[in-house]
Structure formats: structure tokens, C-alpha cells
Write an enzyme that holds these catalytic residues in place. Structure first.
Site, PDB file in Angstrom:
ATOM      1  N   LYS A 276      20.465  35.796 -54.928  1.00 45.26           N
ATOM      2  CA  LYS A 276      19.094  35.307 -55.016  1.00 45.26           C
ATOM      3  C   LYS A 276      18.372  35.957 -56.194  1.00 45.26           C
ATOM      4  O   LYS A 276      18.775  37.023 -56.669  1.00 45.26           O
ATOM      5  CB  LYS A 276      18.324  35.677 -53.732  1.00 45.26           C
ATOM      6  CG  LYS A 276      18.708  34.869 -52.507  1.00 45.26           C
ATOM      7  CD  LYS A 276      17.792  35.220 -51.343  1.00 45.26           C
ATOM      8  CE  LYS A 276      18.193  34.501 -50.070  1.00 45.26           C
ATOM      9  NZ  LYS A 276      17.970  33.050 -50.127  1.00 45.26           N
ATOM     10  N   ARG A 350      24.236  29.239 -41.660  1.00 41.69           N
ATOM     11  CA  ARG A 350      24.974  28.203 -40.918  1.00 41.69           C
ATOM     12  C   ARG A 350      26.405  28.653 -40.631  1.00 41.69           C
ATOM     13  O   ARG A 350      26.982  28.274 -39.619  1.00 41.69           O
ATOM     14  CB  ARG A 350      24.917  26.879 -41.703  1.00 41.69           C
ATOM     15  CG  ARG A 350      25.584  26.920 -43.042  1.00 41.69           C
ATOM     16  CD  ARG A 350      25.150  25.781 -43.972  1.00 41.69           C
ATOM     17  NE  ARG A 350      23.811  26.011 -44.530  1.00 41.69           N
ATOM     18  CZ  ARG A 350      23.193  25.156 -45.334  1.00 41.69           C
ATOM     19  NH1 ARG A 350      23.778  24.014 -45.663  1.00 41.69           N
ATOM     20  NH2 ARG A 350      21.986  25.423 -45.798  1.00 41.69           N
TER      21      ARG A 350
HETATM   22  N1  BES Z   1      17.680  32.878 -45.479  1.00 46.42           N
HETATM   23  C1  BES Z   1      17.645  31.790 -46.366  1.00 46.42           C
HETATM   24  C2  BES Z   1      16.519  30.793 -46.064  1.00 46.42           C
HETATM   25  C3  BES Z   1      15.107  31.286 -46.195  1.00 46.42           C
HETATM   26  C4  BES Z   1      14.352  30.977 -47.302  1.00 46.42           C
HETATM   27  C5  BES Z   1      14.501  31.976 -45.164  1.00 46.42           C
HETATM   28  C6  BES Z   1      13.034  31.396 -47.397  1.00 46.42           C
HETATM   29  C7  BES Z   1      13.185  32.400 -45.255  1.00 46.42           C
HETATM   30  C8  BES Z   1      12.460  32.105 -46.366  1.00 46.42           C
HETATM   31  C9  BES Z   1      18.965  31.033 -46.300  1.00 46.42           C
HETATM   32  O1  BES Z   1      20.084  31.789 -46.023  1.00 46.42           O
HETATM   33  C10 BES Z   1      19.174  30.441 -47.654  1.00 46.42           C
HETATM   34  O2  BES Z   1      19.367  31.191 -48.576  1.00 46.42           O
HETATM   35  N2  BES Z   1      19.128  29.122 -47.747  1.00 46.42           N
HETATM   36  C11 BES Z   1      19.304  28.453 -48.977  1.00 46.42           C
HETATM   37  C12 BES Z   1      20.238  27.306 -48.736  1.00 46.42           C
HETATM   38  C13 BES Z   1      20.777  26.678 -49.992  1.00 46.42           C
HETATM   39  C14 BES Z   1      21.671  27.639 -50.725  1.00 46.42           C
HETATM   40  C15 BES Z   1      21.529  25.437 -49.615  1.00 46.42           C
HETATM   41  C16 BES Z   1      17.934  27.962 -49.432  1.00 46.42           C
HETATM   42  O3  BES Z   1      17.106  27.594 -48.594  1.00 46.42           O
HETATM   43  O4  BES Z   1      17.703  27.973 -50.625  1.00 46.42           O
HETATM   44 MN    MN Z   2      20.930  32.658 -47.778  1.00 49.18          MN
END
Ligand code: BES
Ligand code: MN
Ligand code: ZN
Length: 495
Positions: A276, A350
Site C-alpha cells: 500500500k 477474502r
Molecule cells: N483492508 C483493505 C480494505 C480497506 C480499505 C479497509 C480502506 C479499510 C479502509 C483490504 O484488504 C484491501 O486492501 N482491499 C483492496 C482490494 C483491492 C486490492 C482489490 C482495496 O480496497 O483497495
Molecule cells: Mn488489503
């Protein structure tokens, strides 16, 4: 903190602070209870404040009086509730938490809350007493866990002055729910340095002992034996070994669990090799909110002695980049045999829930709810205050939606058409762990659906509402404890 119920009288209630809620004041000449009662004790002071317009009863207005010789309480905090015929439980909660937050800046303060007999359809006197107890528990707990001088301090004792028939039961329930919400908030607010799979599991075990839940902790060897290849792959890049916690409340006697609650417990989500950005990572200690919500709810279900069998599962991992991390292009085999092509290691939640849901199905759960801070896409769709609901079963989805409504929490159903499932087909494996950019919250849910068999299931995406970025007068920033009450209400609906 203990909270007692009493039915007054207001003026003789001992407390450092007396909070009095009152509806819109139509005229200073026709004050309604409890303002009239106060006015008599205070020699007409309330009448004067109403005449000068210093208090109007507008929703959320607060007015402090430190010098109140006519009262047994040392200080008075007046809080407006707006037009009482238009009151809702959410409005009442906002007003009461605004009040309790305002007076929680000093240590060891005792507080009493008095509400008018509301005689409004939407909020019964029992509901109001329940909410007052929740506001007392929740409003005095802040996110400043690591500050030398915290901004908020727990009250020493609480009192709810209520004329409700069943005020003892309502206050007891609110107190239990408030403490459950605070447990969830605290776990979310603690750093990933403190809260990682092993320490989360220890905390769950301690809570289980305290409140009479059965608890089993599955370590990495056991997870191998249980073939949780998908969850284990996410954990691979971290020095912290994974855990799965299984909690059991056997309130319904022998027989299968009527409900399994499964929580995403990514104790830190760096994104893994699909790292990230700094901005995106800042709040990722919150990525175990699903597991913390499960734990909070299970403590409340146990303490309320609900006559139903409920199990709670937490899938606990840390998602980190490392020489040993799982990689893009890897193919994982989940517990139920489904093969998964990994195309983004940041779509890890997931992968964790896949194995936990399959395990819950194998434990014989008749219904499933999972909670996860799963997708940013759900926050784009519904904003920061509404939980997205996704389901394979209209009846169960409706029941959970109604539970949220009774609990005064905001949730909204999202579509689950087959076309979204087509978007996660893979050329090399059964499915892939990401779809295209659009519809990301739904493709994530369609992924989870592959692991629940035909069990009625509702997925709650709490990425928005579980963590608040800033303090507001009516709620603290950080972990919110959202959906604890909804889970308890959903379990109750099966009792
Ligand atoms: N933990 C994150 C989602 C999230 C985002 C939680 C903002 C709380 C606040 C999750 O694991 C994630 O990184 N999701 C990605 C999915 C994508 C890679 C398909 C996302 O939402 O960008
Ligand atoms: Mn994630
Ligand atoms: Zn995540």
C-alpha cells in the site's frame, strides 16, 4: 463501571454531574418534565434560561451549570433532544454521547442521566434507558490510549433515572452492550505492535474465561492440518504466526450452532508485496475490526445469556512483504478445495475469510454472518457510516437488515448478480482473488460466497463505519464498535 437504574427524584440524585435531556421548549411558561422539576429545585433558573433563549431544546445543544445549590448533584448538563415526536434512537444516542463526552475530561467523575418520559413511537422508555447506559459506557472512553494525559477518563459510577417499567433490565443490557462496544474499540485502537494474532487470541481467551465462553485457539500447525492453505499463504510474509480463534456460546442446549459469526482479523495490512501507499497504510491497524466486532458481540451474547447456540471465529494474520511472502501468480488451495490465483496480495481479507467460512460450515453452522474491513470500494459506494450487506439468501439478509434497524445501526443491501461472479474467473485456477476496478465490493463478496456452500450467509463490509478518522462532538475517532449491537440483535432473532 457499574450503572444503576432509579426512578428519581431528580433533584435528590447524587452525582458529580447530572445530565438532563429535554425536548424543544415551546414556551418558558409551559416547561415539561423534567425541566419543571429542575426549575422548582433551582428557583426558576430554567425558566430564565428558556426566556433568554439560552436553552431551546434544539437537538444536541448543551448548556452547563456548575452552581446548582438546589440539587444533590454538583453540576448540571442540559442537553437538547429536539422535537420529541420526531426523535429516533440514533438522534437520542447522538445527543447523549455528546453529553457524556463533554463531561468525561476529568478522572473519577460520577454521572447520572435523566430523560423525559418521551411518549414517542420510535423510542420507548426502555430503549431510552438502554441508550443512556450505552452513552455512559461509550462516551467516557477515548482513543488516547498512549497519551500521558488522556483526553477522556472513565466515569466512576453511572445512574440512569428512568420511569420505564423494565428500567433495570434495559440499563443492564445497555451497560453490557456499551462494554462490548468498548472492547471492540479498544482492540481496534491498540497498535499492531501490541495486537497481533497471538496477542489477539490471548485476549479472546481471557474474555472467554471472564464471560463463560468456550474457547479454542488453532495454531499454525493445526491450521496446516485443517488445510487452511488460503489463510496460511497470507500469513507467510510475517514473523507473527497466524491463529484462528473459535468461541462457543451454548445457550441453546445440544445441537448445531444456529449462527456462526466470522471476523476478518488482519492485525496489520501493509498490502504485502502489492504494498500500500503510506496514505493507504496509515490506519491499517484497524483491519482486524471484523474479528474485534465478533469478540465484542460474543461477550455480550454470553453475558445476556441468549438462549441460542452461537459460535464466533476470528481469522488472525498479519499481511507483510518479506522474502517469504506469498506472490502474485501463486495458486492457493483453500480448505474446501477451491484453487485461487493470487493477482494482488492486498486483496488478502477474502483469502483469510475463505478458510474461516469453510471451517464454520464444517462445524455445522446453520447460518453465517461475516464481518470484514474488506474493500475501499464499499466506502466509495456507501460512505463512511453505512455498512454494506451482501447475501446468498434473501430471508436471512432481510432478518439481518431488520436486526440492524432494531439496533439503530445503518446497513444497506448490495447486488449479488451472477455477472459479478464471472469477473473473478481465472484461466489457471478456479477463481482469482481480484476482479476489475469497478464493482470491487461486490466481486469481493462473490469471492466469499464460494466458501459458504448453501448455508444462508450475510457478509457485512465495515471498511467505512468501523473506524472514524476524526473526533466529533457525538463520537470519538478511531474504532467505533459498529455492528456489535446488530450481531447481538441477529442472534436474538434466532433465539
Ligand atoms: N483492508 C483493505 C480494505 C480497506 C480499505 C479497509 C480502506 C479499510 C479502509 C483490504 O484488504 C484491501 O486492501 N482491499 C483492496 C482490494 C483491492 C486490492 C482489490 C482495496 O480496497 O483497495
Ligand atoms: Mn488489503
Ligand atoms: Zn485488508
Amino acid at each position: 463501571m457499574d450503572i444503576n437504574a432509579t426512578n428519581g427524584p431528580l433533584a435528590q440524585t447524587e452525582a458529580d454531574w447530572l445530565i438532563v435531556g429535554y425536548g424543544t421548549i415551546d414556551s418558558a411558561e409551559s416547561l415539561s418534565t423534567p425541566l419543571l422539576e429542575l426549575d422548582t429545585a433551582l428557583d426558576g433558573a430554567i425558566h430564565r434560561l428558556a426566556t433568554s433563549g439560552d436553552i431551546t431544546g434544539k437537538l444536541g445543544e448543551t448548556h452547563l451549570l456548575a452552581d446548582v445549590p438546589g440539587l444533590s448533584a454538583s453540576r448540571l448538563l442540559l442537553v437538547g433532544l429536539g422535537t420529541t415526536s420526531e426523535l429516533t434512537s440514533r438522534k437520542l444516542e447522538k445527543a447523549l454521547v455528546t453529553a457524556t463526552r463533554r463531561i468525561s475530561k476529568k478522572t473519577s467523575v460520577s454521572v447520572a442521566i435523566s430523560l423525559p418520559g418521551l411518549s414517542c413511537d420510535a423510542v420507548s422508555d426502555e430503549d431510552a434507558a438502554n441508550l443512556a447506559a450505552i452513552a455512559i459506557q461509550v462516551g467516557c472512553v477515548g482513543q488516547g490510549l498512549y497519551r500521558a494525559k488522556p483526553a477522556r477518563h472513565a466515569f466512576s459510577t453511572g445512574t440512569v433515572i428512568s420511569s420505564a417499567q423494565a428500567s433495570d433490565a434495559a440499563v443492564n443490557r445497555g451497560s453490557i452492550l456499551g462494554q462490548a462496544i468498548n472492547l471492540t474499540r479498544e482492540l481496534v485502537n491498540r497498535t499492531a505492535m501490541e495486537v497481533y494474532p497471538e496477542t489477539f487470541a490471548d485476549r479472546a481467551a481471557a474474555a472467554a474465561t471472564e464471560f463463560g465462553l468456550e474457547c479454542e485457539i488453532l495454531d499454525e500447525n493445526r491450521l496446516q492440518q485443517e488445510r487452511m492453505g488460503s489463510l496460511l499463504a497470507v500469513a507467510q510474509g510475517s514473523v507473527k504466526p497466524p491463529r484462528v480463534v473459535v468461541l462457543k456460546h451454548n445457550g441453546g442446549g445440544d445441537g448445531a450452532p444456529a449462527l456462526a459469526i466470522c471476523g476478518k482479523g488482519v492485525t496489520f495490512d501493509s498490502g504485502g508485496l502489492s504494498l500500500k501507499s503510506n496514505e493507504g497504510m496509515k490506519t491499517m491497524k484497524c483491519d482486524m475490526a471484523g474479528a474485534a466486532t465478533m469478540l465484542g458481540a460474543m461477550t455480550a451474547i454470553a453475558r445476556l445469556n441468549l438462549p441460542v447456540n452461537v459460535i464466533g471465529l476470528a481469522g488472525l494474520v498479519e499481511n507483510m512483504p518479506d522474502g517469504n511472502s506469498f506472490k502474485l501468480g501463486d495458486v492457493l488451495t483453500a480448505r474446501n478445495g477451491t484453487t485461487i490465483e493470487v493477482l494482488n496480495t492486498d486483496a488478502e481479507g477474502r483469502l483469510v475469510l475463505a478458510d474461516v467460512l469453510a471451517y464454520a460450515v464444517d462445524l455445522g453452522a446453520e447460518r453465517l454472518i461475516d464481518l470484514a474491513t474488506l474493500t475501499g470500494a464499499c466506502v466509495v459506494a456507501l460512505g463512511e457510516e453505512v455498512t454494506g450487506t451482501f447475501s446468498n439468501c434473501p430471508d436471512w439478509s432481510q432478518a439481518v437488515g431488520q436486526a440492524a434497524e432494531r439496533a439503530g445501526e445503518l446497513a444497506w443491501p448490495m447486488p449479488m448478480h451472477d455477472l459479478f461472479g464471472d469477473l473473478i474467473k481465472s484461466d489457471v485456477a478456479d477463481i482469482k482473488n481480484v476482479g476489475p476496478r469497478w464493482g470491487g465490493a461486490v466481486t469481493a463478496a462473490k469471492f466469499l460466497e464460494r466458501f459458504v456452500d448453501s448455508t444462508p450467509w450475510v457478509h457485512l463490509d465495515i471498511a467505512g463505519p468501523s473506524f472514524a478518522s476524526s473526533n466529533k462532538p457525538h463520537r470519538e475517532g478511531g474504532g467505533t464498535g459498529c455492528m456489535v449491537r446488530t450481531l447481538v440483535a441477529a442472534a436474538e432473532s434466532l433465539a
